[in-house]
Design a protein around this motif. Structure first.
Motif, PDB file in Angstrom:
ATOM      1  N   ASP A  43       0.272  15.734   3.351  1.00  0.00           N
ATOM      2  CA  ASP A  43      -0.130  17.117   3.123  1.00  0.00           C
ATOM      3  C   ASP A  43      -0.429  17.701   4.498  1.00  0.00           C
ATOM      4  OD1 ASP A  43      -0.999  19.523   2.240  1.00  0.00           O
ATOM      5  OD2 ASP A  43      -2.782  18.787   1.193  1.00  0.00           O
ATOM      6  N   GLY A  44       0.529  18.428   5.047  1.00  0.00           N
ATOM      7  CA  GLY A  44       0.413  18.785   6.453  1.00  0.00           C
ATOM      8  C   GLY A  44       0.533  17.520   7.273  1.00  0.00           C
ATOM      9  N   ASP A  45      -0.532  17.138   7.961  1.00  0.00           N
ATOM     10  CA  ASP A  45      -0.532  15.892   8.725  1.00  0.00           C
ATOM     11  C   ASP A  45      -1.498  14.875   8.126  1.00  0.00           C
ATOM     12  OD1 ASP A  45       0.761  14.660  10.943  1.00  0.00           O
ATOM     13  OD2 ASP A  45      -1.135  14.694  12.041  1.00  0.00           O
ATOM     14  N   VAL A  46      -2.015  15.162   6.937  1.00  0.00           N
ATOM     15  CA  VAL A  46      -2.992  14.290   6.272  1.00  0.00           C
ATOM     16  C   VAL A  46      -2.264  13.318   5.343  1.00  0.00           C
ATOM     17  CG1 VAL A  46      -4.958  14.197   4.710  1.00  0.00           C
ATOM     18  CG2 VAL A  46      -4.784  16.049   6.393  1.00  0.00           C
ATOM     19  N   VAL A  47      -2.589  12.021   5.440  1.00  0.00           N
ATOM     20  CA  VAL A  47      -1.989  11.011   4.561  1.00  0.00           C
ATOM     21  C   VAL A  47      -2.636  11.117   3.182  1.00  0.00           C
ATOM     22  CG1 VAL A  47      -1.639   8.557   4.152  1.00  0.00           C
ATOM     23  CG2 VAL A  47      -1.475   9.468   6.475  1.00  0.00           C
ATOM     24  N   ALA A  48      -1.835  11.509   2.191  1.00  0.00           N
ATOM     25  CA  ALA A  48      -2.328  11.657   0.826  1.00  0.00           C
ATOM     26  C   ALA A  48      -2.054  10.432  -0.037  1.00  0.00           C
ATOM     27  CB  ALA A  48      -1.682  12.886   0.175  1.00  0.00           C
ATOM     28  N   GLY A  49      -1.207   9.535   0.444  1.00  0.00           N
ATOM     29  CA  GLY A  49      -0.895   8.328  -0.323  1.00  0.00           C
ATOM     30  C   GLY A  49       0.271   7.599   0.291  1.00  0.00           C
ATOM     31  N   GLY A  50       0.652   6.507  -0.314  1.00  0.00           N
ATOM     32  CA  GLY A  50       1.773   5.744   0.213  1.00  0.00           C
ATOM     33  C   GLY A  50       2.243   4.678  -0.753  1.00  0.00           C
ATOM     34  N   ALA A  51       3.381   4.120  -0.444  1.00  0.00           N
ATOM     35  CA  ALA A  51       3.954   3.013  -1.214  1.00  0.00           C
ATOM     36  C   ALA A  51       4.941   2.297  -0.316  1.00  0.00           C
ATOM     37  CB  ALA A  51       4.650   3.516  -2.481  1.00  0.00           C
ATOM     38  N   SER A  52       5.147   1.029  -0.578  1.00  0.00           N
ATOM     39  CA  SER A  52       6.068   0.245   0.234  1.00  0.00           C
ATOM     40  C   SER A  52       6.802  -0.740  -0.667  1.00  0.00           C
ATOM     41  CB  SER A  52       5.302  -0.495   1.336  1.00  0.00           C
ATOM     42  OG  SER A  52       6.192  -1.124   2.235  1.00  0.00           O
ATOM     43  N   ALA A  53       7.767  -1.441  -0.079  1.00  0.00           N
ATOM     44  CA  ALA A  53       8.511  -2.467  -0.810  1.00  0.00           C
ATOM     45  C   ALA A  53       8.943  -3.551   0.158  1.00  0.00           C
ATOM     46  CB  ALA A  53       9.725  -1.867  -1.513  1.00  0.00           C
ATOM     47  N   PHE A  54       8.961  -4.776  -0.336  1.00  0.00           N
ATOM     48  CA  PHE A  54       9.489  -5.909   0.401  1.00  0.00           C
ATOM     49  C   PHE A  54      10.860  -6.264  -0.149  1.00  0.00           C
ATOM     50  CE2 PHE A  54       4.792  -6.854   0.558  1.00  0.00           C
ATOM     51  CZ  PHE A  54       4.633  -6.586   1.906  1.00  0.00           C
ATOM     52  N   SER A  55      11.725  -6.770   0.703  1.00  0.00           N
ATOM     53  CA  SER A  55      13.061  -7.207   0.285  1.00  0.00           C
ATOM     54  C   SER A  55      12.975  -8.660  -0.170  1.00  0.00           C
ATOM     55  CB  SER A  55      14.050  -7.051   1.441  1.00  0.00           C
ATOM     56  OG  SER A  55      14.104  -5.709   1.882  1.00  0.00           O
ATOM     57  N   PHE A  56      12.792  -8.840  -1.469  1.00  0.00           N
ATOM     58  CA  PHE A  56      12.582 -10.170  -2.035  1.00  0.00           C
ATOM     59  C   PHE A  56      13.857 -10.700  -2.684  1.00  0.00           C
ATOM     60  CE2 PHE A  56       7.754  -9.501  -2.829  1.00  0.00           C
ATOM     61  CZ  PHE A  56       7.460 -10.098  -1.631  1.00  0.00           C
ATOM     62  N   ARG A  57      13.805 -11.993  -3.002  1.00  0.00           N
ATOM     63  CA  ARG A  57      14.786 -12.636  -3.876  1.00  0.00           C
ATOM     64  C   ARG A  57      14.004 -13.373  -4.948  1.00  0.00           C
ATOM     65  NH1 ARG A  57      16.928 -16.519  -0.818  1.00  0.00           N
ATOM     66  NH2 ARG A  57      18.681 -16.935  -2.204  1.00  0.00           N
ATOM     67  N   LEU A  58      14.310 -13.055  -6.214  1.00  0.00           N
ATOM     68  CA  LEU A  58      13.524 -13.514  -7.362  1.00  0.00           C
ATOM     69  C   LEU A  58      14.352 -14.456  -8.217  1.00  0.00           C
ATOM     70  CD1 LEU A  58      10.825 -12.866  -9.099  1.00  0.00           C
ATOM     71  CD2 LEU A  58      12.335 -11.330 -10.382  1.00  0.00           C
ATOM     72  N   VAL A  80       7.469  -4.152  -4.897  1.00  0.00           N
ATOM     73  CA  VAL A  80       6.683  -2.927  -4.720  1.00  0.00           C
ATOM     74  C   VAL A  80       5.242  -3.289  -4.370  1.00  0.00           C
ATOM     75  CG1 VAL A  80       5.851  -0.846  -5.882  1.00  0.00           C
ATOM     76  CG2 VAL A  80       8.189  -1.676  -6.287  1.00  0.00           C
ATOM     77  N   THR A  81       4.699  -2.645  -3.341  1.00  0.00           N
ATOM     78  CA  THR A  81       3.382  -3.010  -2.845  1.00  0.00           C
ATOM     79  C   THR A  81       2.731  -1.820  -2.155  1.00  0.00           C
ATOM     80  OG1 THR A  81       2.221  -4.656  -1.480  1.00  0.00           O
ATOM     81  CG2 THR A  81       4.272  -3.770  -0.612  1.00  0.00           C
ATOM     82  N   MET A  82       1.457  -1.964  -1.824  1.00  0.00           N
ATOM     83  CA  MET A  82       0.712  -0.966  -1.052  1.00  0.00           C
ATOM     84  C   MET A  82       0.825   0.431  -1.667  1.00  0.00           C
ATOM     85  SD  MET A  82       1.679  -2.258   2.799  1.00  0.00           S
ATOM     86  CE  MET A  82       1.810  -4.004   3.199  1.00  0.00           C
ATOM     87  N   VAL A  83       0.750   0.496  -2.987  1.00  0.00           N
ATOM     88  CA  VAL A  83       0.827   1.780  -3.693  1.00  0.00           C
ATOM     89  C   VAL A  83      -0.583   2.312  -3.885  1.00  0.00           C
ATOM     90  CG1 VAL A  83       1.587   2.969  -5.768  1.00  0.00           C
ATOM     91  CG2 VAL A  83       2.920   1.036  -4.881  1.00  0.00           C
ATOM     92  N   ALA A  84      -0.856   3.459  -3.310  1.00  0.00           N
ATOM     93  CA  ALA A  84      -2.197   4.032  -3.449  1.00  0.00           C
ATOM     94  C   ALA A  84      -2.136   5.526  -3.154  1.00  0.00           C
ATOM     95  CB  ALA A  84      -3.181   3.353  -2.496  1.00  0.00           C
ATOM     96  N   VAL A  85      -3.094   6.242  -3.736  1.00  0.00           N
ATOM     97  CA  VAL A  85      -3.235   7.675  -3.504  1.00  0.00           C
ATOM     98  C   VAL A  85      -4.663   7.938  -3.041  1.00  0.00           C
ATOM     99  CG1 VAL A  85      -3.179   9.979  -4.549  1.00  0.00           C
ATOM    100  CG2 VAL A  85      -1.490   8.247  -5.226  1.00  0.00           C
ATOM    101  N   THR A  86      -4.811   8.710  -1.966  1.00  0.00           N
ATOM    102  CA  THR A  86      -6.130   9.071  -1.459  1.00  0.00           C
ATOM    103  C   THR A  86      -6.937   9.760  -2.574  1.00  0.00           C
ATOM    104  OG1 THR A  86      -5.206   9.339   0.743  1.00  0.00           O
ATOM    105  CG2 THR A  86      -7.329  10.399   0.321  1.00  0.00           C
ATOM    106  N   PRO A  87      -8.229   9.412  -2.741  1.00  0.00           N
ATOM    107  CA  PRO A  87      -9.002   9.926  -3.884  1.00  0.00           C
ATOM    108  C   PRO A  87      -8.937  11.432  -4.078  1.00  0.00           C
ATOM    109  CG  PRO A  87     -10.238   8.206  -2.765  1.00  0.00           C
ATOM    110  CD  PRO A  87      -9.001   8.439  -1.945  1.00  0.00           C
ATOM    111  N   THR A  88      -8.911  12.213  -3.015  1.00  0.00           N
ATOM    112  CA  THR A  88      -8.906  13.668  -3.156  1.00  0.00           C
ATOM    113  C   THR A  88      -7.562  14.220  -3.604  1.00  0.00           C
ATOM    114  OG1 THR A  88      -8.475  13.803  -0.780  1.00  0.00           O
ATOM    115  CG2 THR A  88     -10.771  14.062  -1.511  1.00  0.00           C
ATOM    116  N   TYR A  89      -6.534  13.358  -3.693  1.00  0.00           N
ATOM    117  CA  TYR A  89      -5.209  13.821  -4.111  1.00  0.00           C
ATOM    118  C   TYR A  89      -4.793  13.242  -5.457  1.00  0.00           C
ATOM    119  CZ  TYR A  89      -4.496  15.937   0.448  1.00  0.00           C
ATOM    120  OH  TYR A  89      -4.605  16.744   1.563  1.00  0.00           O
ATOM    121  N   ARG A  90      -5.686  12.582  -6.131  1.00  0.00           N
ATOM    122  CA  ARG A  90      -5.331  12.001  -7.426  1.00  0.00           C
ATOM    123  C   ARG A  90      -5.217  13.082  -8.496  1.00  0.00           C
ATOM    124  NH1 ARG A  90      -9.237   6.734  -6.596  1.00  0.00           N
ATOM    125  NH2 ARG A  90      -7.794   5.613  -5.247  1.00  0.00           N
ATOM    126  N   ARG A  91      -4.446  12.745  -9.550  1.00  0.00           N
ATOM    127  CA  ARG A  91      -4.182  13.643 -10.679  1.00  0.00           C
ATOM    128  C   ARG A  91      -3.401  14.879 -10.246  1.00  0.00           C
ATOM    129  NH1 ARG A  91      -6.260   9.475 -11.612  1.00  0.00           N
ATOM    130  NH2 ARG A  91      -7.964   8.991 -13.043  1.00  0.00           N
TER     131      ARG A  91
END
Length: 416
Positions: free
Chosen positions: A58-73, A86-97
């Motif tokens: 949001d502008g230059d403010v980090v509002a959340g993020g998500a990442s992924a690893f290249s796995f073999r299952l 899929v990993t590191m999925v989170a949303v900053t509290p002020t940007y939830r909902r």
């Protein structure tokens, strides 16, 4: 008054490696709790694939993020297939909902599809979240507590011939990883560890020990070769009756039944220890058959790996089936509409083909239910009992449920 940022929402971008610290710090704050130990943070920094990491800005403010690893299952049939971890999925509290998580999931699944990965997997801090994005609980894990003075495992013939010896965890790492790699194709749900991931089992920050000592490694050997290993830590507590310690078992892996039994027998007989805990074992762990009185084990089953079919046809074609199968599936998938519609699955223990069809549906189900059954854990029949699978042709459910099964329960041995 509504601002433009509030109207359009944060923009989703690929993470600039130079902003990793800021991005990761925002995710830590979103999850709460104390900061990670430096060695833990350094490990995740090295494992992060920045080109697969997303940041909501949001502008230059980090509002959340998500990442992924290249796995073999590992999947039923012993194959090991590409999967996005899929990993590191989170949303900053002020940007939830405000739709940030949905935007991240949308972009991420589109990216996974473009990469040609048919599966996405994750472990959930809040399991209720991911069903709306088409994930299903594909593996479960067993948590065990035991009073070691009241129960002792017995072993099959050859258990007494297994040699056990203590080893430095790092010096023994290569031998342990060889055992782990040999086990991956034997059980669906296991991850083939890529370079760098072998460090994860060695991560033992003092901050996270909860009063337990340093992690100990014990090796099992047969005919001069390492045939299994266990890692554990102990905490010595005092009671009016004397020492009342606890052993926390992190992992037990073995290539044969005698080595497996020998390791558990050792763990249940540790000096000054009266209790044993283990947080992550397969639901069908052979330990349940090694103890003479299963009531002495306090058992709890919880969710583990959540799985998403990103490319349904490719995913169903990538695994083998326990019995011949020829069934038309009508799948509902609102979040990944390219999967929706009718598919004919034909296959057996040698392989399978899953293609589009206009034939009449024999089973109808949402994509999350199909994902839950994909690794052979929850059966299609049990999902039908909950109303999540509908039989359109009599007899189709029993045949398909048998085919989707696995001779062992799927299991994810470690998180990510």
């Amino acid at each position: 008054m509504t601002t433009a940022a509030q109207t359009t929402g944060p923009r989703i971008e690929v993470l600039d490696p130079g902003r990793w610290e800021e991005w990761y710090g925002a995710l830590e704050r979103a999850f709460g709790g104390p900061p990670e130990a430096p060695e833990e943070r350094a490990l995740w920094r090295g494992l992060t694939e920045c080109d697969r990491s997303l940041v909501a800005l949001d502008g230059d403010v980090v509002a959340g993020g998500a990442s992924a690893f290249s796995f073999r299952l590992s999947v039923p049939g012993g194959m090991v297939v590409p999967a996005a971890g899929v990993t590191m999925v989170a949303v900053t509290p002020t940007y939830r909902r405000r739709g940030v998580l949905t935007s991240l999931m949308r972009r991420q699944l589109d990216d996974v599809r473009e990469r040609g990965e048919s599966l996405a997997v994750l472990t959930a801090s809040e399991p209720a979240i991911y069903g709306r994005f088409g994930y299903g609980v594909a593996t479960r894990k067993l948590r065990i507590e035991a009073e070691t003075r009241r129960v002792a495992p017995v072993g099959p013939q050859g258990t007494d011939d297994v040699r056990l010896r203590l080893a430095d965890p790092r010096e023994a790492l290569g031998a342990c990883e060889a055992v782990y790699a040999a086990l991956v194709p034997r059980r669906p749900g296991m991850l083939a560890r890529r370079p760098g991931w072998e460090e994860l089992p060695l991560l033992d920050p003092e901050r996270d020990r909860e009063g337990f000592g340093e992690r100990v490694c014990v090796l099992a050997e047969r005919d001069g070769r390492v045939s299994g290993y266990a890692r554990y830590a102990t905490r010595l507590d005092h009671s009016p009756g004397g020492q009342d310690g606890t052993a926390r078992v992190e992992v037990v892996d073995a290539l044969d039944a005698a080595s497996y039994a020998a390791l558990w027998r050792y763990l249940f007989a540790l000096d000054l220890v009266s209790a044993l805990t283990c947080r992550d074992r397969p639901v069908d762990d052979p330990l349940l058959h090694l103890v003479p009185d299963i009531r002495r084990l306090r058992l709890r089953v919880v969710d583990s790996l959540h799985l998403r079919l990103v490319d349904l046809g490719a995913a169903l074609s990538a695994r083998a089936y326990a019995a011949p199968v020829d069934v038309v599936l009508e799948v509902a998938d609102a979040f990944c509409p390219w999967n929706a519609g009718r598919w004919r699955l034909t296959g057996d223990a040698k392989g399978a083909v899953c293609e589009r069809t206009s034939d009449a549906a024999e089973l109808s189900l949402p994509t999350g239910a199909l994902a839950a059954a994909y690794l052979g854990g929850p059966s299609l029949a049990s999902l039908a009992g909950a109303g999540r699978v509908v039989e359109e042709r009599p007899g189709a459910l029993a045949a398909a449920s048998l085919a989707f099964g696995s001779d062992v329960e799927p299991w994810l041995p470690h998180g990510f």
